[in-house]
Design an enzyme around this catalytic site. Sequence first.
Site, short mmCIF file in Angstrom:
data_model
loop_
_atom_site.label_atom_id
_atom_site.label_comp_id
_atom_site.label_asym_id
_atom_site.label_seq_id
_atom_site.Cartn_x
_atom_site.Cartn_y
_atom_site.Cartn_z
N LYS A 19 -7.93 4.08 -2.43
CA LYS A 19 -7.75 2.57 -2.61
C LYS A 19 -9.15 2.12 -3.23
O LYS A 19 -10.17 2.87 -3.02
CB LYS A 19 -7.74 2.06 -1.05
CG LYS A 19 -7.30 0.77 -0.73
CD LYS A 19 -5.76 0.69 -0.67
CE LYS A 19 -5.29 -0.74 -0.81
NZ LYS A 19 -3.81 -0.94 -0.93
N GLY A 35 5.44 -16.36 5.74
CA GLY A 35 5.07 -16.00 4.32
C GLY A 35 6.29 -15.92 3.65
O GLY A 35 7.06 -14.90 3.55
N GLY A 62 6.55 -15.61 0.09
CA GLY A 62 6.12 -15.60 -1.17
C GLY A 62 6.97 -14.54 -1.81
O GLY A 62 8.18 -14.45 -1.46
N VAL A 84 7.83 -11.41 -1.34
CA VAL A 84 8.63 -10.50 -0.77
C VAL A 84 9.39 -11.41 0.18
O VAL A 84 10.81 -11.21 0.45
CB VAL A 84 7.87 -9.55 0.09
CG1 VAL A 84 8.53 -8.64 1.00
CG2 VAL A 84 7.07 -8.61 -0.85
P1 NAD Z 1 2.63 -13.38 -1.77
O1 NAD Z 1 1.27 -13.66 -2.13
O2 NAD Z 1 3.55 -13.46 -2.81
O3 NAD Z 1 3.14 -14.21 -0.73
C1 NAD Z 1 2.55 -14.25 0.69
C2 NAD Z 1 2.96 -15.64 1.21
O4 NAD Z 1 2.11 -15.86 2.54
C3 NAD Z 1 2.49 -16.73 0.33
O5 NAD Z 1 3.64 -17.64 -0.01
C4 NAD Z 1 1.28 -17.44 1.31
O6 NAD Z 1 1.33 -18.90 0.85
C5 NAD Z 1 1.52 -17.09 2.24
N1 NAD Z 1 0.52 -17.23 3.38
C6 NAD Z 1 -0.71 -16.81 3.03
N2 NAD Z 1 -1.55 -16.94 4.20
C7 NAD Z 1 -0.71 -17.24 5.13
C8 NAD Z 1 -0.84 -17.71 6.63
N3 NAD Z 1 -2.22 -17.77 7.20
N4 NAD Z 1 0.36 -18.32 7.19
C9 NAD Z 1 1.42 -18.40 6.82
N5 NAD Z 1 1.59 -17.88 5.29
C10 NAD Z 1 0.87 -17.66 4.74
O7 NAD Z 1 2.66 -11.70 -1.20
P2 NAD Z 1 3.80 -10.79 -1.43
O8 NAD Z 1 3.67 -9.83 -2.47
O9 NAD Z 1 4.94 -11.39 -1.00
O10 NAD Z 1 3.43 -9.86 0.07
C11 NAD Z 1 3.39 -10.22 1.42
C12 NAD Z 1 2.74 -9.36 2.20
O11 NAD Z 1 3.39 -7.99 2.02
C13 NAD Z 1 1.32 -8.97 1.93
O12 NAD Z 1 0.48 -8.99 3.32
C14 NAD Z 1 1.32 -7.79 0.99
O13 NAD Z 1 -0.10 -7.25 1.28
C15 NAD Z 1 2.47 -7.16 1.83
N6 NAD Z 1 2.92 -6.20 0.74
C16 NAD Z 1 3.52 -6.46 -0.23
C17 NAD Z 1 3.94 -5.68 -1.47
C18 NAD Z 1 4.75 -6.17 -2.51
O14 NAD Z 1 5.48 -5.20 -3.09
N7 NAD Z 1 4.68 -7.34 -2.94
C19 NAD Z 1 4.15 -4.30 -0.76
C20 NAD Z 1 3.34 -3.72 0.18
C21 NAD Z 1 3.12 -4.73 1.13
#
Ligand code: NAD
Length: 354
Positions: free
Chosen positions: A80, A180, A182, A184
């Site tokens: 990392k 969340g 977002g 995912v």
């Molecule tokens: P993203 O940034 O697209 O979405 C995150 C969402 O969470 C956003 O809509 C944001 O507004 C919301 N958010 C942030 N802080 C918040 C809070 N305090 N309360 C409520 N909502 C909040 O991220 P993502 O790509 O959808 O990933 C989501 C999670 O999954 C993250 O923790 C990321 O590390 C983990 N993850 C993602 C992937 C991937 O492929 N994208 C892979 C492994 C792990």
Amino acid sequence: MKFIEEINQKTHEKVVYFHDPKSKLESIVAIHNTELGPSLGGCRMRNYSSKKVALSDVLRLSEGMTYKAALAGVKLGGGKAVIFGDPQIDKNDKLLESFGTFIETFKGTYITAEDMGMTVDDMAVINRTTKNVTGLSQEKGGSGNPADFTSYGTYLGIKAAVESVFSTDSLDGLSIAVQGIGSVGLKLIDYLAKYDTKIYISDIKIENIDECIAKYDVIPITNDELFELQYDIFCPCAVGSIINDKTIQTIKCKIIAGAANNVLQDYQKHGEILLKKNILYAPDYVINAGGLINIYNEFKSEYNRDNIFKQLEIIYENLMKIFNISKKNNIPTNKVSDELALQVIKNHKLINKL
Ligand code: NAD
């Protein structure tokens, strides 16, 4: 002048701090283990309060990547990187190019990718100075945003947890809260909404809530309500440490299964408490391995999206195994998964010695 310092860490193979005053880059790369293959793990850019805090973050995250890769069945190790700074203010091309030159010093034993505070476009800039970068856009020869795979893998993980707790392969009749919405979270809801489920959603971005309401029959709630309401499954898909000393006291669900990294603020303590509370926890690095499995396919001669979706079945299988062992021996699921991952690495070592 560039400053490079190896930090001695018994738990890790190699940890290096790098400072380039010209580009203002300050970064640490931690390689936890390369037994299965070159270490791979995202680069996180954050305004760390100190070097000590950044170091502890990168050490913990790189170790998690070792376990994640081992259980996901990919021939990769755990690594990392962290970059010190606010991505909104401090990130620029010079800094990212300098980061690429730092990555080059690891001669392929560390491969970087996107993580918090970084984007697919940033990966393309880093790629100017190193080839050891994944998660590039499709136009640049990569596979783009891995969220499709992460959300499908998370859905399979939820199905495994439901099978384990409710002995059914259907989500009909269950209530689910997704935090969340977002990349995912929104895609995950697409899978969940195919069943007769009651779906609660929470997000700090009102536009994301609005987009979800326009598409699906969902009920918006606040972050506080997540820990007040009674429902069956909590899917954290936003931030880490969401299960902490405060929230663990009031959470009322039967399953915690979501894509967010580092869901448990205190890994040992909160894992034990969830077991005692009879809440089934799907370990984060097992359920959210879809993105990593996708990236691993970028290294193969042929990249095929349909095949990758099939490979994600391993998430379901791993979780069923973890849940069964946890139930049988009354051990927290996160502890079981760590032990299984270590076993994979041990077996690999043994086979290589023969
Ligand atoms: P993203 O940034 O697209 O979405 C995150 C969402 O969470 C956003 O809509 C944001 O507004 C919301 N958010 C942030 N802080 C918040 C809070 N305090 N309360 C409520 N909502 C909040 O991220 P993502 O790509 O959808 O990933 C989501 C999670 O999954 C993250 O923790 C990321 O590390 C983990 N993850 C993602 C992937 C991937 O492929 N994208 C892979 C492994 C792990």
